[in-house]
Design an enzyme around this catalytic site. Structure first.
Site: not given
Ligand code: PMV
Length: 326
Positions: A109, A111-113, A156
């Site tokens: 969670g 934002g690495s990818s 992200d």
């Molecule tokens: O992948 P994460 O853990 O950074 O989550 C992204 C945030 C969410 O709101 C769950 C999904 C999104 O696309 O906004």
């Protein structure tokens, strides 16, 4: 000639999941970055190597690797998609080699990818002298996130491209929130990886089964974010922390927390934190904790006993950056 780009990871401070349904969210870029180095290859293959110790080559839809681990293609494909997006955008048929190095823990969670996708787009653009605005880097990097999960809000990629603390609403212009004070954060990783797509889908299905109550929950999250913007803009960390605790409760109600995350939130409270909540998709991953100024080390120490690996982080105003190397 090599082209390099770095982009920051992120922590969502308020509003994840509900942001998928049009509510606002607040996200901060953090001082952990991913770096992508791009070099031209003869032909049209895209070679991707990561400091996770995996590598492989995409030739159209065919993937070859000798790195011999499970899930290698899935892990490397977003970078390939990001590179391909730039090549398609500029009608180029070229080969490229990508080397990924990252300080951002994977699949928790932070934002690495997205940081990798954004840095890949920027590096490949720089390599082939394609002039890309920040808006174009952002939108090209979304193709890769659509591969990771079908319905991304784009939050992200946005913060990784632009840096800073952003108020994000899907499809709308992002505004930067100017916070007049430091944000003393600690992020604690449960060490449990999770899949954003599955968690987003679980909330979608809960909304389908309970539209009225989930609608109220979603609107409550939106109200929380509005208050959060006011608190951050005036540097009222105490009020912002309270909103983080409330937000964690909403995410528990949406079914995306787990015991390890809840335990860390209670441990943060017991260590004197101003606020704490899961950050990102939940189901594992991390808790973000807001501390009194100067209290990060103490809170981090206090929380070690509850399990997890604390990281002291700062917000960063620096989004994607590119440069060329001989
Ligand atoms: O992948 P994460 O853990 O950074 O989550 C992204 C945030 C969410 O709101 C769950 C999904 C999104 O696309 O906004």
């Amino acid at each position: 000639m090599r082209a390099c780009a770095t982009a920051p990871g992120k922590t969502i401070l308020l509003g994840e999941h509900f942001v998928v349904y049009g509510e606002p969210a607040i996200v901060a870029a953090i001082d952990r970055r991913a770096k992508v180095t791009a070099e031209e290859l003869p032909g049209t293959a895209i070679h991707v190597a990561s400091d996770l110790g995996i590598f492989g080559t995409f030739e159209g839809e065919v993937f070859n690797t000798s790195s011999g681990q499970e899930g290698v293609r899935n892990t490397l494909e977003p970078a390939k998609i990001a590179a391909q997006s730039v090549l398609n955008h500029s009608n180029l048929k070229r080969g490229v080699s990508l080397r990924i190095e990252s300080e951002i823990p994977v699949a928790v969670g932070l934002g690495s990818s997205s940081a990798i996708s954004v840095a890949t787009v920027a590096a490949v653009g720089q390599l082939f002298d394609v002039s890309l605005s920040s808006e174009e880097i952002f939108s090209l990097s979304l193709d890769a996130e659509r591969f990771v999960h079908g319905n991304p809000s784009g939050i992200d990629q946005r913060v990784s491209t632009f840096g800073g603390i952003l108020l994000y609403r899907k499809g709308e212009r992002t505004t930067e929130i100017r916070c007049p004070v430091d944000l003393p954060l600690v992020i604690i990783n449960t060490g449990k990886n999770r899949n954003t797509g599955i968690l987003v889908e679980s909330v979608r299905s809960l909304r389908e089964r309970h539209p009225a109550v989930m609608g109220q929950l979603t609107r409550a999250a939106g109200g929380l974010v509005d208050e959060g913007v006011a608190a951050l803009s005036t540097g009222d960390l105490k009020a912002f922390g309270e909103l983080m605790y409330i937000n964690h409760g909403l995410l528990v109600s949406a079914g995306v927390s787990i015991e390890a995350l809840d335990r860390l939130v209670y441990a943060a409270k017991a260590s004197g934190a101003l606020g704490a909540k899961l950050t990102g998709a939940g189901g594992g991953g991390c808790v973000v904790v807001l501390c009194e100024p100067g209290a990060q080390t103490e809170v981090a120490e206090g929380m070690k006993e509850a399990g997890g690996e604390p990281m002291i982080v700062e917000k960063t105003g620096t989004g994607v950056q590119t440069w060329l190397e001989e």
